[in-house]
Design a protein around this motif. Structure first.
Motif, PDB file in Angstrom:
ATOM      1  N   LEU A 108      50.719  22.417  -9.341  1.00 30.58           N
ATOM      2  CA  LEU A 108      49.978  23.664  -9.534  1.00 30.58           C
ATOM      3  C   LEU A 108      48.700  23.709  -8.696  1.00 30.58           C
ATOM      4  O   LEU A 108      48.137  24.790  -8.486  1.00 30.58           O
ATOM      5  N   ASN A 109      48.231  22.560  -8.225  1.00 29.94           N
ATOM      6  CA  ASN A 109      46.980  22.523  -7.448  1.00 29.94           C
ATOM      7  C   ASN A 109      46.950  23.527  -6.302  1.00 29.94           C
ATOM      8  O   ASN A 109      46.037  24.359  -6.220  1.00 29.94           O
ATOM      9  N   PRO A 110      47.909  23.473  -5.352  1.00 29.58           N
ATOM     10  CA  PRO A 110      47.823  24.396  -4.215  1.00 29.58           C
ATOM     11  C   PRO A 110      48.007  25.849  -4.617  1.00 29.58           C
ATOM     12  O   PRO A 110      47.449  26.741  -3.974  1.00 29.58           O
ATOM     13  N   VAL A 111      48.792  26.107  -5.676  1.00 28.79           N
ATOM     14  CA  VAL A 111      49.006  27.489  -6.118  1.00 28.79           C
ATOM     15  C   VAL A 111      47.693  28.102  -6.610  1.00 28.79           C
ATOM     16  O   VAL A 111      47.281  29.172  -6.163  1.00 28.79           O
ATOM     17  N   VAL A 112      47.037  27.407  -7.534  1.00 30.72           N
ATOM     18  CA  VAL A 112      45.793  27.932  -8.104  1.00 30.72           C
ATOM     19  C   VAL A 112      44.692  27.965  -7.048  1.00 30.72           C
ATOM     20  O   VAL A 112      43.908  28.924  -6.971  1.00 30.72           O
ATOM     21  N   LEU A 114      44.983  28.378  -3.794  1.00 35.00           N
ATOM     22  CA  LEU A 114      45.189  29.467  -2.848  1.00 35.00           C
ATOM     23  C   LEU A 114      44.902  30.817  -3.493  1.00 35.00           C
ATOM     24  O   LEU A 114      44.308  31.708  -2.860  1.00 35.00           O
ATOM     25  N   LEU A 115      45.280  30.997  -4.754  1.00 32.95           N
ATOM     26  CA  LEU A 115      44.986  32.261  -5.433  1.00 32.95           C
ATOM     27  C   LEU A 115      43.481  32.511  -5.498  1.00 32.95           C
ATOM     28  O   LEU A 115      43.016  33.625  -5.248  1.00 32.95           O
ATOM     29  N   LEU A 116      42.725  31.477  -5.824  1.00 38.83           N
ATOM     30  CA  LEU A 116      41.276  31.642  -5.891  1.00 38.83           C
ATOM     31  C   LEU A 116      40.662  31.796  -4.500  1.00 38.83           C
ATOM     32  O   LEU A 116      39.668  32.502  -4.332  1.00 38.83           O
ATOM     33  N   ALA A 117      41.259  31.130  -3.487  1.00 37.14           N
ATOM     34  CA  ALA A 117      40.754  31.274  -2.121  1.00 37.14           C
ATOM     35  C   ALA A 117      40.962  32.696  -1.612  1.00 37.14           C
ATOM     36  O   ALA A 117      40.141  33.218  -0.845  1.00 37.14           O
ATOM     37  N   VAL A 118      42.065  33.328  -2.024  1.00 37.20           N
ATOM     38  CA  VAL A 118      42.294  34.732  -1.659  1.00 37.20           C
ATOM     39  C   VAL A 118      41.190  35.610  -2.236  1.00 37.20           C
ATOM     40  O   VAL A 118      40.681  36.529  -1.575  1.00 37.20           O
ATOM     41  N   LYS A 122      38.763  35.472   0.812  1.00 39.36           N
ATOM     42  CA  LYS A 122      39.565  36.523   1.476  1.00 39.36           C
ATOM     43  C   LYS A 122      40.671  35.943   2.356  1.00 39.36           C
ATOM     44  O   LYS A 122      40.990  36.499   3.412  1.00 39.36           O
ATOM     45  N   GLU A 123      41.239  34.813   1.929  1.00 38.90           N
ATOM     46  CA  GLU A 123      42.393  34.290   2.657  1.00 38.90           C
ATOM     47  C   GLU A 123      43.556  35.264   2.518  1.00 38.90           C
ATOM     48  O   GLU A 123      43.692  35.968   1.522  1.00 38.90           O
ATOM     49  N   ARG A 124      44.424  35.274   3.510  1.00 38.43           N
ATOM     50  CA  ARG A 124      45.516  36.235   3.539  1.00 38.43           C
ATOM     51  C   ARG A 124      46.822  35.568   3.116  1.00 38.43           C
ATOM     52  O   ARG A 124      47.081  34.415   3.421  1.00 38.43           O
ATOM     53  N   VAL A 172      41.010  21.789  -8.241  1.00 40.38           N
ATOM     54  CA  VAL A 172      40.854  23.099  -7.602  1.00 40.38           C
ATOM     55  C   VAL A 172      39.376  23.400  -7.394  1.00 40.38           C
ATOM     56  O   VAL A 172      38.957  23.844  -6.320  1.00 40.38           O
ATOM     57  N   GLY A 173      38.576  23.137  -8.427  1.00 43.99           N
ATOM     58  CA  GLY A 173      37.135  23.365  -8.294  1.00 43.99           C
ATOM     59  C   GLY A 173      36.523  22.510  -7.208  1.00 43.99           C
ATOM     60  O   GLY A 173      35.685  22.974  -6.429  1.00 43.99           O
ATOM     61  N   TYR A 174      36.941  21.241  -7.116  1.00 48.77           N
ATOM     62  CA  TYR A 174      36.429  20.336  -6.096  1.00 48.77           C
ATOM     63  C   TYR A 174      36.816  20.806  -4.700  1.00 48.77           C
ATOM     64  O   TYR A 174      36.002  20.780  -3.764  1.00 48.77           O
ATOM     65  N   THR A 175      38.054  21.277  -4.550  1.00 54.02           N
ATOM     66  CA  THR A 175      38.531  21.752  -3.247  1.00 54.02           C
ATOM     67  C   THR A 175      37.747  22.983  -2.794  1.00 54.02           C
ATOM     68  O   THR A 175      37.302  23.067  -1.640  1.00 54.02           O
TER      69      THR A 175
END
Length: 302
Positions: A108-112, A114-118, A122-124, A172-175
């Motif tokens: 779930l790490n990359p999913v969450v 990336l959602l927050l990075a969007v 403003k990641e696409r 996710v917070g650390y990333t």
């Protein structure tokens, strides 16, 4: 076709995958024998015996005097979230949850992230990334609920699942924090400094929560627990990070991220081999979906 000159970095990346994958059964062994905060403290104190001299040898200490107060505060926050939070929840969760299942929940790490990075940066997204995210999310839900998603809606998740989901939140917070305050800092220095802060927080928390008896219990644990702890400190922390940084430098971040998708697979396999953990249908189906989804996400981001 793999060039001969790239064989070394690829071999080290495969070694990193094995070390990080095996950290889950090793963590399970430690969690069953030691108080979690004391064990996590010892893990990072031992790892720093490698990380700090390595940082000194690479010249990382010379840049510290130029860091702003904001950067130091960011590093301290990173140590609190990414080291103290993640490490304590990691071992606490493995007290209750099989190592293979816990390793798959980390997909779930990359999913969450990336959602927050969007939302934040403003990641696409594109259709391939969206497909991968959906597959990884569905796979994780199948693993968490043991094939019955209604268990989640009915509040039937166990303490172990919640603690490992806390690991996801911390990482996710650390990333995301790293993108904010660690820009311009080399990966080794960021790791060593945040690990130093995290180790300090872990020591204080261990003494406050578990007391001196927690450290005593950890020190007097059996040889198998200490072997697993030394593996976590020197193998899954110091050596694995060294190989990962080398892979990013020589092969690029995209190739390195692709290797990371294999970590849960190794975690499940080694847990089944060493700890004789059962591989039920929901774990196999959900795990396959989660790992494939993560791989598709990485493909879409390239």
């Amino acid at each position: 076709m793999l060039r001969l000159s790239n064989f070394g970095p690829h071999a080290r990346m495969l070694g990193m995958v094995i070390l990080w994958g095996a950290s889950w059964p090793a963590g399970r062994i430690v969690a069953q024998a030691m108080p979690p905060l004391a064990a996590a403290s010892l893990r990072f104190v031992l790892a720093l015996l490698v990380l700090l001299p390595w940082m000194y040898h690479s010249g990382g200490f010379t840049q510290l005097k130029n860091w702003s107060t904001k950067r130091w505060m960011g590093m301290a926050l990173g140590g609190f979230v990414g080291v103290f939070g993640y490490a304590s929840l990691f071992l606490s969760g493995l007290q209750y949850l099989p190592a293979g299942k816990a390793a798959l929940l980390i997909t779930l790490n990359p999913v969450v992230t990336l959602l927050l990075a969007v939302w934040l940066f403003k990641e696409r997204l594109n259709a391939i990334i969206g497909l991968g995210m959906a597959m990884a999310f569905c796979g994780a839900i199948i693993v968490i609920s043991q094939g019955n998603p209604l268990h989640i809606l009915q509040g039937q998740l166990g303490l172990g699942e919640w603690l490992i989901l806390g690991c996801v939140a911390c990482w996710v917070g650390y990333t995301l924090l790293g993108r904010w305050v660690m820009n311009g800092v080399d990966a080794l220095s960021a790791t060593a400094v945040t690990a130093s802060f995290g180790a300090l927080f872990l020591i204080v928390a261990s003494l406050l929560v578990e007391g001196p008896a927690g450290v005593q219990a950890a020190l007097h644990s059996g040889w198998s627990a200490w072997g697993a702890l030394l593996f976590l400190a020197f193998g899954a922390t110091a050596l694995a990070y060294a190989w990962f940084f080398d892979g990013v430098k020589r092969l690029g971040a995209g190739a390195a991220a692709g290797y990371i998708t294999l970590v849960p697979v190794v975690g499940v396999a080694v847990s089944a081999l060493l700890l004789h953990e059962a591989l039920d249908t929901s774990l196999l189906i959900g795990g396959t979906l989660a790992v494939l989804g993560t791989a598709i996400m990485q493909r879409g981001r390239r």
